[in-house]
Design an enzyme around this catalytic site. Sequence first.
Site, PDB file in Angstrom:
ATOM      1  N   PRO A 177       0.836  -1.197   0.000  1.00 54.14           N
ATOM      2  CA  PRO A 177       0.000   0.000   0.000  1.00 54.14           C
ATOM      3  C   PRO A 177       0.873   1.250   0.000  1.00 54.14           C
ATOM      4  O   PRO A 177       1.933   1.274   0.593  1.00 54.14           O
ATOM      5  CB  PRO A 177      -0.778  -0.101   1.317  1.00 54.14           C
ATOM      6  CG  PRO A 177      -0.632  -1.511   1.750  1.00 54.14           C
ATOM      7  CD  PRO A 177       0.655  -2.002   1.183  1.00 54.14           C
ATOM      8  N   GLU A 178       0.419   2.269  -0.693  1.00 48.22           N
ATOM      9  CA  GLU A 178       1.130   3.529  -0.698  1.00 48.22           C
ATOM     10  C   GLU A 178       0.943   4.227   0.653  1.00 48.22           C
ATOM     11  O   GLU A 178      -0.003   3.958   1.385  1.00 48.22           O
ATOM     12  CB  GLU A 178       0.577   4.430  -1.806  1.00 48.22           C
ATOM     13  CG  GLU A 178       0.691   3.829  -3.184  1.00 48.22           C
ATOM     14  CD  GLU A 178       2.051   4.061  -3.819  1.00 48.22           C
ATOM     15  OE1 GLU A 178       2.804   4.916  -3.336  1.00 48.22           O
ATOM     16  OE2 GLU A 178       2.372   3.372  -4.805  1.00 48.22           O
ATOM     17  N   ASN A 203       5.295   2.497  -5.138  1.00 46.41           N
ATOM     18  CA  ASN A 203       5.698   2.404  -6.546  1.00 46.41           C
ATOM     19  C   ASN A 203       4.900   3.334  -7.461  1.00 46.41           C
ATOM     20  O   ASN A 203       5.446   3.908  -8.401  1.00 46.41           O
ATOM     21  CB  ASN A 203       5.573   0.954  -7.021  1.00 46.41           C
ATOM     22  CG  ASN A 203       6.335   0.717  -8.312  1.00 46.41           C
ATOM     23  OD1 ASN A 203       7.229   1.498  -8.673  1.00 46.41           O
ATOM     24  ND2 ASN A 203       5.989  -0.349  -9.009  1.00 46.41           N
TER      25      ASN A 203
END
Length: 275
Positions: A2-3, A171
Amino acid sequence: VPEGDTIYRTAVTIQRWMAGREITAARTAPGVKADATALVGSTITRVEAVGKHLLLKVTSPEGVELVVRTHNKMTGSWHVYPAGAVWKRPERQARLVIEAGDRIAVLFNAPDIEISTPVIAQRHGVGHLGPDILTVPLELHAIVARINAEQQPRALGEVLLDQRLVCGIGNIYRCESLFLTGHHPWTTQRSITPLELDALITAAHTLMRANIGVGSDDAARNFGDGPNRPWVYGRTGRPCRRCGTTIDSRRQGEQARTAYWCPTCQPVRAQTSPS
Ligand SMILES: [Zn+2]
């Protein structure tokens, strides 16, 4: 993974649902070493995201502070439910359950759970992390200082994912902020100017801050070209939305996360060799 903005939103949600409430029951799944029963009777004082860690802080009636630190890695997710509601995942996947009266927070599938004193939480979990990309004001000077202190030239695409240098960038935002500032993922931090490095970090910060409010739906993220329209992320082989060149991708760095870029909008400069 998860960001950082996802964890931030999760922390805001749990804070809104649970903060100020007394923990009435808590349990962990078999095999989880943390002792959740130590939390019962304490009040949840604050829930916050630090990088990709979530910290749930509690204080007992005697004033003893404990911290629940969790890291979701690739698999974990926090949910909050009204008591009695049907959970969206099977109970056997629940690793940590915290009840506060009529509200329940459930952590599913997370491998990394620690319940400890604030000092130990700092030492084990979050002490080695660089400044958080979501902090306002952005700690640009501290982040740049850590990046510049690296002994070897590092590819920008790796620098942005190195949580020791700056934490919270995943990412998607790595790829999108490199596109927006025109840098190839393999260009090194030594071959761009200090102003360009500032602009790159600031771009990641601005993009992520702008997406905090969009709710829990990852698909609604906006990178400047409308919701769910990333410039390069996940678009291998498709035309660049800006110039039409075919988007390229390759795995990068120790984590081998896939970097996506437009060869025209993000021209190669002095770079480390792709590996
Ligand atoms: Zn392009």
